[in-house]
Write a protein that holds these residues in place. Structure first.
Motif, PDB file in Angstrom:
ATOM      1  N   LEU A 554       0.845  -1.202   0.000  1.00 22.04           N
ATOM      2  CA  LEU A 554       0.000   0.000   0.000  1.00 22.04           C
ATOM      3  C   LEU A 554       0.872   1.240   0.000  1.00 22.04           C
ATOM      4  N   LEU A 555       0.526   2.236  -0.847  1.00 22.36           N
ATOM      5  CA  LEU A 555       1.241   3.504  -0.859  1.00 22.36           C
ATOM      6  C   LEU A 555       0.712   4.358   0.287  1.00 22.36           C
ATOM      7  N   CYS A 556       1.577   4.674   1.255  1.00 24.13           N
ATOM      8  CA  CYS A 556       1.103   5.321   2.476  1.00 24.13           C
ATOM      9  C   CYS A 556       2.252   5.991   3.214  1.00 24.13           C
ATOM     10  N   TYR A 557       1.911   6.541   4.399  1.00 27.35           N
ATOM     11  CA  TYR A 557       2.908   7.037   5.344  1.00 27.35           C
ATOM     12  C   TYR A 557       2.989   5.995   6.480  1.00 27.35           C
ATOM     13  N   PRO A 558       3.877   5.039   6.386  1.00 26.28           N
ATOM     14  CA  PRO A 558       3.880   3.904   7.322  1.00 26.28           C
ATOM     15  C   PRO A 558       3.968   4.313   8.787  1.00 26.28           C
ATOM     16  N   ASP A 559       4.818   5.311   9.084  1.00 25.44           N
ATOM     17  CA  ASP A 559       4.992   5.703  10.481  1.00 25.44           C
ATOM     18  C   ASP A 559       3.701   6.240  11.076  1.00 25.44           C
ATOM     19  N   GLU A 560       2.926   6.980  10.280  1.00 26.11           N
ATOM     20  CA  GLU A 560       1.682   7.541  10.795  1.00 26.11           C
ATOM     21  C   GLU A 560       0.610   6.460  10.942  1.00 26.11           C
ATOM     22  N   LEU A 561       0.603   5.486  10.055  1.00 21.31           N
ATOM     23  CA  LEU A 561      -0.356   4.387  10.204  1.00 21.31           C
ATOM     24  C   LEU A 561      -0.062   3.550  11.448  1.00 21.31           C
ATOM     25  N   HIS A 562       1.207   3.484  11.846  1.00 22.21           N
ATOM     26  CA  HIS A 562       1.525   2.794  13.102  1.00 22.21           C
ATOM     27  C   HIS A 562       0.748   3.419  14.256  1.00 22.21           C
ATOM     28  N   GLN A 563       0.597   4.767  14.211  1.00 20.50           N
ATOM     29  CA  GLN A 563      -0.143   5.433  15.275  1.00 20.50           C
ATOM     30  C   GLN A 563      -1.630   5.079  15.228  1.00 20.50           C
ATOM     31  N   VAL A 564      -2.153   4.883  14.026  1.00 19.77           N
ATOM     32  CA  VAL A 564      -3.557   4.476  13.889  1.00 19.77           C
ATOM     33  C   VAL A 564      -3.776   3.125  14.557  1.00 19.77           C
ATOM     34  N   TRP A 565      -2.946   2.132  14.180  1.00 22.82           N
ATOM     35  CA  TRP A 565      -3.110   0.785  14.744  1.00 22.82           C
ATOM     36  C   TRP A 565      -2.871   0.794  16.254  1.00 22.82           C
ATOM     37  N   ASN A 566      -1.906   1.590  16.695  1.00 21.31           N
ATOM     38  CA  ASN A 566      -1.629   1.653  18.133  1.00 21.31           C
ATOM     39  C   ASN A 566      -2.833   2.178  18.906  1.00 21.31           C
ATOM     40  N   ASN A 567      -3.436   3.300  18.443  1.00 19.91           N
ATOM     41  CA  ASN A 567      -4.566   3.876  19.175  1.00 19.91           C
ATOM     42  C   ASN A 567      -5.762   2.922  19.206  1.00 19.91           C
ATOM     43  N   LEU A 568      -6.044   2.278  18.079  1.00 18.25           N
ATOM     44  CA  LEU A 568      -7.204   1.401  18.020  1.00 18.25           C
ATOM     45  C   LEU A 568      -6.999   0.139  18.863  1.00 18.25           C
ATOM     46  N   ILE A 569      -5.814  -0.442  18.814  1.00 17.91           N
ATOM     47  CA  ILE A 569      -5.539  -1.639  19.614  1.00 17.91           C
ATOM     48  C   ILE A 569      -5.492  -1.296  21.096  1.00 17.91           C
ATOM     49  N   GLN A 570      -4.879  -0.165  21.429  1.00 15.62           N
ATOM     50  CA  GLN A 570      -4.826   0.248  22.833  1.00 15.62           C
ATOM     51  C   GLN A 570      -6.230   0.474  23.397  1.00 15.62           C
ATOM     52  N   ASN A 571      -7.086   1.152  22.624  1.00 16.25           N
ATOM     53  CA  ASN A 571      -8.456   1.387  23.081  1.00 16.25           C
ATOM     54  C   ASN A 571      -9.202   0.069  23.284  1.00 16.25           C
ATOM     55  N   ALA A 572      -8.989  -0.877  22.364  1.00 13.79           N
ATOM     56  CA  ALA A 572      -9.664  -2.171  22.471  1.00 13.79           C
ATOM     57  C   ALA A 572      -9.240  -2.913  23.735  1.00 13.79           C
ATOM     58  N   LEU A 573      -7.935  -2.923  24.034  1.00 10.00           N
ATOM     59  CA  LEU A 573      -7.445  -3.617  25.223  1.00 10.00           C
ATOM     60  C   LEU A 573      -7.953  -2.959  26.501  1.00 10.00           C
ATOM     61  N   GLN A 574      -7.966  -1.631  26.509  1.00  6.77           N
ATOM     62  CA  GLN A 574      -8.456  -0.931  27.698  1.00  6.77           C
ATOM     63  C   GLN A 574      -9.953  -1.160  27.892  1.00  6.77           C
ATOM     64  N   ALA A 575     -10.700  -1.215  26.781  1.00  3.53           N
ATOM     65  CA  ALA A 575     -12.145  -1.457  26.887  1.00  3.53           C
ATOM     66  C   ALA A 575     -12.423  -2.831  27.489  1.00  3.53           C
ATOM     67  N   MET A 576     -11.569  -3.820  27.172  1.00  2.00           N
ATOM     68  CA  MET A 576     -11.756  -5.179  27.701  1.00  2.00           C
ATOM     69  C   MET A 576     -11.060  -5.387  29.040  1.00  2.00           C
TER      70      MET A 576
END
Length: 664
Positions: A554-576
């Motif tokens: 995928l053509l993207c900004y890899p470093d910034e997408l890391h922040q996307v996955w981090n926030n979503l996974i972190q929120n999911a773990l905290q919710a559970m």
């Protein structure tokens, strides 16, 4: 150069190798001592200032008065003020010295301590430093004053220790406070030594201008063995410069130690030359082995050379793994430095906040393999030190067939990868005990226990001739320790790879590309990088399910997408609350990629569903959230011409991310 305030495993191994080789080409023990002392004086430094760490470093050896040279005898006699001491009286004799004052660099110009009489226990007790050194070495003063031949073997095999005074100033064990300790800025005192086959002890004492931790001092117990290896060729031989050899203690003891020394010194020689280097020793010993054929002697040479190569490989492996570990730590340090330098940027600031919450977990993930490495390195060092001196004698007691069975036993143990449960091990042990008792083998329970520890569970018929040997317990113990060395190397490799994986994930996550140019990247790799950082939380009770389809780059900004996955996974773990199921899905939909992250938490209340992407909105307690996480996620995805949506109900919340393959 070695910094004692930060003395590493690599420093210990490298310094030990250098010290062990100091006896090569030397004419006597005094010459070897001078080389060792000069090496330590020149190479122990304070890296911050570049100055030497030692104000004074000296080597002592206990020696009978009657075998001292005239200069040292005169000094010892002047202390006692007697007509003529007993020839057998032990003296703590100065062999080498190096220090800041010119007169400290020669024994003849040294004002004191050339040969300290150890006439009696009472006289030794009057010298607090000497008496404390002997005790910290694990010896009795009486044993040093009057060496007991009956205790010689026990002490020689077990005693190698350190003398450690962490704070020299005002210490009752360090004399000359006003004339030496204070004027020369002595902070700590470190000594290390061992018992020689003659029953004498040697001690190297360094008066340091830096304070060192106990962990550093303890490493010098290993260096004591390396110095002992350098001294062994001169035990019962030439000790002082220009002196003729003293009487040998016993031919058998000398030959045994000579084999060990030559074996250890060949560790830096190419394997093809090792047999030739050891051959003279084997030929000497062959005269005392009745009935040996040329073929049997050649087999013994080969076996000793093989063991030498094993030691050489183990040492080199330790150095290699230490290098990799140091590189890993350096990478982590550089990553954290880069993070600190970019705190002013919003996305990087959010990364730092997330990283702060991850630090404890990441530290645990790093410390676990580090602990495994330290433990394995310690066990390897202990096993080698315990078995190295026993091997030549053991192999001499074996027939060629028994020696071949020994190597088969060792190879079988190393090759076995199967690890059983405790219950299974007990079952196999009972079966082995029955078989051994049927064969009328003594200590069946102990032998069965050792075989199971070596992962040898069945089919032991081929090893029975060895197990029936009169020294079977000693032989089996050596095989167990040698196989443990190999497994230690494997453990170090595995642990280093694990630590490198965590650091690589952290480095990848923390990187921030300032070029502003999109790059081709693997989306799934980015998600897995974030999961690696959350390993400690996932272990608490989260089941991770992955449903990944094959995706194009995928053509993207890899470093910034890391922040996307981090926030979503972190929120999911905290919710559970780190208890539940986390589902990750990635599929290709025409010209875009869909990523779904689903958790089994309580869900998002419908009334706030439309607000969760607003800046500074958060449902977390004060201090746990900034309210910027999902806002940053949304802005990053908009920058990629992508979108995000959420579906939630009690027990299932799904965030759906859509990214175009060609955003431009």
């Amino acid at each position: 150069m070695y910094d004692l305030t930060k003395f590493t495993l690599r420093d210990m191994v490298e310094c030990g190798l250098a010290l062990r080789q100091m006896g090569e080409g030397a004419a006597n023990m005094e010459q070897t001592s001078n080389r060792i002392i000069e090496y330590l004086y020149q190479n122990l430094i304070d890296r911050q200032t570049g100055d030497r760490s030692c104000a004074l470093v000296r080597c002592f050896k206990t020696h009978p008065y009657g075998e001292l040279d005239a200069h040292r005898r005169e000094y010892a006699r002047s202390i006692l003020a007697e007509e003529e001491p007993s020839p057998t009286m032990q003296c703590l004799t100065l062999l080498a010295s190096a220090g800041e004052k010119p007169q400290w660099n020669s024994i003849k110009t040294s004002a004191a301590h050339k040969a300290i009489p150890l006439k009696s226990e009472e006289l030794v007790e009057q010298s607090p430093m000497i008496s404390q050194l002997i005790r910290q070495f694990g010896l009795n003063i009486s044993t040093v004053v009057e060496p007991d031949p009956n205790l010689l073997l026990e002490f020689e095999q077990k005693t190698f220790n350190v003398f450690y005074v962490p704070q020299a100033k005002d210490s009752p064990y360090i004399p000359a406070q006003d004339s030496f300790v204070i004027p020369f800025g002595i902070e700590s005192v470190l000594g290390f030594g061992a018992v020689l086959p003659s029953g004498n002890i040697f001690a190297i004492i360094a008066f340091l201008k830096v304070q060192i931790p106990r962990s550093t001092a303890e490493m010098f117990s290993t260096l004591a063995l390396n110095v002992k290896a350098a001294f062994l060729p001169f035990v019962g031989g030439a000790v002082f410069e220009g002196a003729s050899p003293s009487p040998a203690i016993s031919n058998e003891c000398n030959q045994k130690q000579l084999v060990i020394d030559r074996t250890s010194k060949t560790s830096s020689i190419h394997p093809a030359d090792q047999v030739q280097a050891i051959a003279p020793i084997i030929n000497i010993n062959s005269q005392s082995i009745s009935g040996n054929t040329t073929r049997e002697i050649q087999q013994l040479k080969s076996q000793v050379a093989t063991l030498t190569q094993l030691l050489n490989v183990s040492e080199k492996s330790t150095l290699t793994q230490s290098d990799r570990l140091e590189q890993t730590i350096e990478q982590l340090s550089q990553t954290l430095t880069r993070l600190q330098a970019t705190q002013s940027q919003l996305i990087q600031s959010e990364k730092m906040a997330a990283l702060g919450q991850l630090v404890a977990g990441i530290a645990h993930e790093i410390n676990t393999p580090l602990g495994a490495i330290r433990s394995s390195a310690g066990n390897m060092n202990k096993f080698l030190s315990q078995t190295l001196e026993q091997l030549p004698a053991v192999f001499q007691s074996l027939s060629p067939d028994q020696a071949e069975i020994f190597w088969q036993l060792l190879h079988r143990s190393i090759a076995e990868k199967l690890i059983l449960s405790a219950k299974e091990e007990r079952q196999f042990k009972r079966g082995l005990i029955r078989q051994l008792e049927t064969e009328a083998i003594d200590n069946a329970s102990t032998i069965a226990d050792t075989l199971v520890d070596m992962r040898i569970y069945r089919e032991i018929d081929e090893f029975l001739p060895l197990l029936k040997h009169q020294d079977s317990q000693v032989i089996l113990d050596i095989a167990y320790k040698l196989s443990g060395v190999q497994r230690g190397v494997e453990t170090i490799n595995t642990a280093t790879d694990l630590a490198s994986k965590v650091v690589f994930a952290l480095k990848t996550y923390a990187r921030y590309d300032r070029s502003g140019v999109m790059k081709l990247a693997n989306i799934i790799d980015g998600i897995e990088t974030v999961l690696t950082l959350y390993q400690s939380q996932l272990k608490k009770g989260v089941e991770v399910r992955r449903n990944y389809s094959e995706l194009p780059m995928l053509l993207c900004y890899p470093d910034e997408l890391h922040q996307v996955w981090n926030n979503l996974i972190q929120n999911a773990l905290q919710a559970m609350n780190n208890q539940g199921t986390l589902i990750l899905e990635a599929v290709l939909l025409e010209q875009q990629v869909k990523i779904e992250i689903t958790d089994s938490g309580p869900g998002i209340p419908e009334e706030i569903n439309s607000e969760i992407f607003e800046p500074f909105f958060t449902t977390k307690p004060p201090g746990e959230g900034t309210g910027l996480g999902l806002d940053i996620v949304k802005k990053i995805l908009e920058k990629h011409r992508g979108t995000i949506a959420v579906e939630s109900q009690p027990g299932r919340t799904t965030f759906k991310v859509f990214l175009p393959i060609q955003p431009n």
